[in-house]
Design a protein around this motif. Structure first.
Motif, PDB file in Angstrom:
ATOM      1  N   THR A   7       0.849  -1.087  -0.062  1.00  0.00           N
ATOM      2  CA  THR A   7      -0.115   0.056   0.074  1.00  0.00           C
ATOM      3  C   THR A   7       0.998   1.155  -0.136  1.00  0.00           C
ATOM      4  O   THR A   7       0.366   2.370  -0.241  1.00  0.00           O
ATOM      5  N   GLY A   8       2.094   0.953   0.277  1.00  0.00           N
ATOM      6  CA  GLY A   8       3.234   2.353  -0.197  1.00  0.00           C
ATOM      7  C   GLY A   8       4.408   1.760   0.695  1.00  0.00           C
ATOM      8  O   GLY A   8       4.621   0.283   0.828  1.00  0.00           O
ATOM      9  N   ALA A   9       5.447   2.665   0.781  1.00  0.00           N
ATOM     10  CA  ALA A   9       6.462   2.572   1.670  1.00  0.00           C
ATOM     11  C   ALA A   9       6.312   2.045   2.994  1.00  0.00           C
ATOM     12  O   ALA A   9       5.168   2.181   3.644  1.00  0.00           O
ATOM     13  N   TYR A  10       7.154   1.127   3.674  1.00  0.00           N
ATOM     14  CA  TYR A  10       6.762   0.535   4.927  1.00  0.00           C
ATOM     15  C   TYR A  10       5.594  -0.053   5.118  1.00  0.00           C
ATOM     16  O   TYR A  10       4.813   0.191   5.986  1.00  0.00           O
ATOM     17  N   SER A  11       5.295  -1.124   3.938  1.00  0.00           N
ATOM     18  CA  SER A  11       4.045  -1.961   3.922  1.00  0.00           C
ATOM     19  C   SER A  11       4.308  -3.443   4.337  1.00  0.00           C
ATOM     20  O   SER A  11       3.469  -4.167   4.031  1.00  0.00           O
ATOM     21  N   SER A  12       5.559  -3.496   4.679  1.00  0.00           N
ATOM     22  CA  SER A  12       6.078  -5.174   5.008  1.00  0.00           C
ATOM     23  C   SER A  12       6.257  -5.505   3.665  1.00  0.00           C
ATOM     24  O   SER A  12       5.995  -7.147   3.762  1.00  0.00           O
ATOM     25  N   LYS A  13       6.491  -5.167   2.447  1.00  0.00           N
ATOM     26  CA  LYS A  13       6.704  -5.946   1.364  1.00  0.00           C
ATOM     27  C   LYS A  13       7.927  -6.953   1.442  1.00  0.00           C
ATOM     28  O   LYS A  13       7.999  -8.112   1.370  1.00  0.00           O
ATOM     29  N   THR A  14       9.138  -6.197   1.874  1.00  0.00           N
ATOM     30  CA  THR A  14      10.224  -6.931   2.344  1.00  0.00           C
ATOM     31  C   THR A  14      10.080  -7.947   3.205  1.00  0.00           C
ATOM     32  O   THR A  14      10.716  -9.182   3.265  1.00  0.00           O
ATOM     33  N   LEU A  15       9.326  -7.928   4.366  1.00  0.00           N
ATOM     34  CA  LEU A  15       9.192  -8.902   5.560  1.00  0.00           C
ATOM     35  C   LEU A  15       8.345 -10.250   4.905  1.00  0.00           C
ATOM     36  O   LEU A  15       8.742 -11.300   4.933  1.00  0.00           O
ATOM     37  N   LEU A  16       7.428  -9.598   4.057  1.00  0.00           N
ATOM     38  CA  LEU A  16       6.490 -10.780   3.430  1.00  0.00           C
ATOM     39  C   LEU A  16       7.459 -11.550   2.313  1.00  0.00           C
ATOM     40  O   LEU A  16       7.435 -12.989   2.379  1.00  0.00           O
ATOM     41  N   LEU A 166      -1.217  -8.337  -2.360  1.00  0.00           N
ATOM     42  CA  LEU A 166      -1.301  -6.943  -1.612  1.00  0.00           C
ATOM     43  C   LEU A 166      -0.929  -7.135  -0.125  1.00  0.00           C
ATOM     44  O   LEU A 166      -1.274  -8.190   0.563  1.00  0.00           O
ATOM     45  N   THR A 167      -0.051  -6.399   0.396  1.00  0.00           N
ATOM     46  CA  THR A 167       0.156  -6.209   1.665  1.00  0.00           C
ATOM     47  C   THR A 167       0.213  -4.871   2.362  1.00  0.00           C
ATOM     48  O   THR A 167       0.613  -3.867   1.719  1.00  0.00           O
ATOM     49  N   HIS A 172       0.613   0.753  11.234  1.00  0.00           N
ATOM     50  CA  HIS A 172       0.136   2.160  10.858  1.00  0.00           C
ATOM     51  C   HIS A 172      -1.208   2.719  10.847  1.00  0.00           C
ATOM     52  O   HIS A 172      -1.247   4.135  10.782  1.00  0.00           O
ATOM     53  N   GLY A 173      -2.206   1.982  11.040  1.00  0.00           N
ATOM     54  CA  GLY A 173      -3.658   2.308  11.209  1.00  0.00           C
ATOM     55  C   GLY A 173      -4.018   2.314   9.928  1.00  0.00           C
ATOM     56  O   GLY A 173      -3.439   2.459   8.856  1.00  0.00           O
ATOM     57  N   THR A 174      -5.595   2.378   9.789  1.00  0.00           N
ATOM     58  CA  THR A 174      -6.257   2.387   8.397  1.00  0.00           C
ATOM     59  C   THR A 174      -5.572   1.262   7.458  1.00  0.00           C
ATOM     60  O   THR A 174      -5.619   1.577   6.181  1.00  0.00           O
ATOM     61  N   ALA A 175      -5.287   0.098   7.826  1.00  0.00           N
ATOM     62  CA  ALA A 175      -4.697  -0.909   6.900  1.00  0.00           C
ATOM     63  C   ALA A 175      -6.052  -1.349   5.999  1.00  0.00           C
ATOM     64  O   ALA A 175      -5.672  -1.506   5.049  1.00  0.00           O
ATOM     65  N   ALA A 176      -7.206  -1.379   6.307  1.00  0.00           N
ATOM     66  CA  ALA A 176      -8.254  -2.064   5.649  1.00  0.00           C
ATOM     67  C   ALA A 176      -8.399  -0.828   4.432  1.00  0.00           C
ATOM     68  O   ALA A 176      -8.560  -1.230   3.106  1.00  0.00           O
ATOM     69  N   ALA A 177      -8.547   0.443   4.898  1.00  0.00           N
ATOM     70  CA  ALA A 177      -8.657   1.666   4.015  1.00  0.00           C
ATOM     71  C   ALA A 177      -7.462   1.633   2.917  1.00  0.00           C
ATOM     72  O   ALA A 177      -7.939   1.728   1.619  1.00  0.00           O
ATOM     73  N   ALA A 178      -6.297   1.336   3.271  1.00  0.00           N
ATOM     74  CA  ALA A 178      -5.220   1.289   2.656  1.00  0.00           C
ATOM     75  C   ALA A 178      -5.415   0.325   1.424  1.00  0.00           C
ATOM     76  O   ALA A 178      -5.091   0.477   0.270  1.00  0.00           O
ATOM     77  N   LEU A 179      -5.653  -0.912   1.901  1.00  0.00           N
ATOM     78  CA  LEU A 179      -5.631  -1.931   1.011  1.00  0.00           C
ATOM     79  C   LEU A 179      -6.637  -1.789   0.253  1.00  0.00           C
ATOM     80  O   LEU A 179      -6.724  -2.056  -1.359  1.00  0.00           O
ATOM     81  N   ILE A 180      -7.844  -1.322   0.611  1.00  0.00           N
ATOM     82  CA  ILE A 180      -9.058  -1.358  -0.241  1.00  0.00           C
ATOM     83  C   ILE A 180      -8.773  -0.282  -1.362  1.00  0.00           C
ATOM     84  O   ILE A 180      -9.130  -0.517  -2.459  1.00  0.00           O
ATOM     85  N   GLY A 181      -8.253   0.860  -0.847  1.00  0.00           N
ATOM     86  CA  GLY A 181      -7.869   2.079  -1.871  1.00  0.00           C
ATOM     87  C   GLY A 181      -7.062   1.638  -2.803  1.00  0.00           C
ATOM     88  O   GLY A 181      -7.214   1.823  -4.079  1.00  0.00           O
ATOM     89  N   THR A 182      -5.980   0.939  -2.481  1.00  0.00           N
ATOM     90  CA  THR A 182      -4.854   0.507  -3.427  1.00  0.00           C
ATOM     91  C   THR A 182      -5.513  -0.314  -4.543  1.00  0.00           C
ATOM     92  O   THR A 182      -5.088  -0.287  -5.683  1.00  0.00           O
ATOM     93  N   TYR A 183      -6.252  -1.556  -3.808  1.00  0.00           N
ATOM     94  CA  TYR A 183      -6.817  -2.506  -4.820  1.00  0.00           C
ATOM     95  C   TYR A 183      -7.586  -1.734  -5.898  1.00  0.00           C
ATOM     96  O   TYR A 183      -7.794  -1.934  -7.209  1.00  0.00           O
ATOM     97  N   GLN A 184      -8.649  -0.808  -5.185  1.00  0.00           N
ATOM     98  CA  GLN A 184      -9.569   0.084  -6.138  1.00  0.00           C
ATOM     99  C   GLN A 184      -8.894   0.782  -7.510  1.00  0.00           C
ATOM    100  O   GLN A 184      -9.279   1.081  -8.457  1.00  0.00           O
ATOM    101  N   CYS A 185      -7.768   1.471  -6.848  1.00  0.00           N
ATOM    102  CA  CYS A 185      -6.995   2.379  -7.887  1.00  0.00           C
ATOM    103  C   CYS A 185      -6.109   1.655  -8.613  1.00  0.00           C
ATOM    104  O   CYS A 185      -5.441   2.327  -9.639  1.00  0.00           O
ATOM    105  N   LEU A 186      -5.826   0.327  -8.612  1.00  0.00           N
ATOM    106  CA  LEU A 186      -4.941  -0.157  -9.593  1.00  0.00           C
ATOM    107  C   LEU A 186      -5.499  -0.227 -11.038  1.00  0.00           C
ATOM    108  O   LEU A 186      -6.780  -0.308 -11.201  1.00  0.00           O
TER     109      LEU A 186
END
Length: 268
Positions: A7-16, A166-167, A172-186
């Motif tokens: 969903t952006g920087a520091y969204s745990s991409k590298t961790l996953l 997606l991760t 950071h808070g608002t994880a659901a909103a960030a994931l939903i927004g990212t998915y819809q804007c792809l």
């Protein structure tokens, strides 16, 4: 292959990505990372220089020796919104970073832009040809730039056509909103590749479960689990060999690891 977009920087991409690479390595699979371009900030630069690779954590997870194909380009951050693009065989180029981990292609001169795109395409083709599993990691957010300007997320995902996960980071808070927004804007074609999502950096709880259900209901994609934080680890310990084993164990215990592996095999 599987592509991890955040969903952006520091969204745990590298961790996953690292947890998945170590899980594959533990199974004896020939797995490799790929990241078209990485932005190195402060404390991240020294480990990369020492190892001789822009992806030291990923290589440690996959138990691989360094090779430039795994990450052909890097931007060394020189200021809050500026950096220096490094591409093998070319002189460094100053670039603007409109937000974290985001490098618009349009700011590059034609020759450098073409060289960067060609280097990335050639590298990913070689990596895919030489490994049974490839874990591709995006950079920053895949929905900030015009799709035509986004090399590490949109262009690479289109070239590969691999399933996307997606991760988002819950802490950071608002994880659901960030994931939903990212998915819809792809872009439509990238959205069609999304096979599920992971919420990271939090233990499972009723509050996290609520976020999982919100994303599933809004996007129609499955929750693949929760990757918990490990607050006992200092930053420099996050990707030690012991920690990588712990992340792989957490992936097996707290996510649908088999579902992730099936996605990674879908384009083989």
């Amino acid at each position: 292959m599987i592509t991890i977009l955040g969903t952006g920087a520091y969204s745990s991409k590298t961790l996953l990505s690292a947890a998945l690479l170590r899980s594959l390595s533990n199974r004896g699979a020939k797995a490799a990372p790929f990241k078209a371009l990485v932005v190195l900030r402060g404390r991240d630069e020294e480990p990369s220089r020492n190892v001789g690779s822009y992806l030291p954590h990923h290589l440690a997870a996959a138990r691989l020796a360094p090779h430039p194909d795994y990450c052909p380009a890097a931007v060394v951050q020189t200021g809050p919104t500026s950096g220096r693009l490094e591409l093998q065989g070319h002189l460094p180029v100053d670039v603007d970073l409109p937000c974290r981990d985001t490098v618009p292609l349009s700011q590059l001169r034609d020759g450098m832009r073409q060289a960067l795109v060609s280097s990335v395409n050639d590298a990913i083709d070689r990596v895919v040809g030489e490994h049974a599993h490839v874990v591709v990691e995006g950079a920053g957010s895949p929905v900030v730039l015009d799709p035509a300007e986004d090399l590490p997320n949109v262009a690479v995902a289109r070239r590969l056509g691999a399933p996307v996960v997606l991760t988002g980071q819950f802490s950071h808070g608002t994880a659901a909103a960030a994931l939903i927004g990212t998915y819809q804007c792809l872009p439509d074609d990238i959205r069609d590749l999304v096979g599920g999502f992971v919420i990271a950096n939090t233990p499972a709880s009723p509050i996290v479960e609520r976020s999982l259900r919100q994303v599933e209901a809004s996007c129609g994609i499955p929750a693949l689990g929760v990757l918990p934080a490990n607050d006992s680890l200092a930053y420099e310990e996050l990707y030690s060999d012991e920690a990588l084993q712990l992340w792989a164990g957490a992936l097996r215990r707290d996510t649908d690891l088999e579902g992730l592996l099936k996605l990674s095999e879908a384009t083989r």
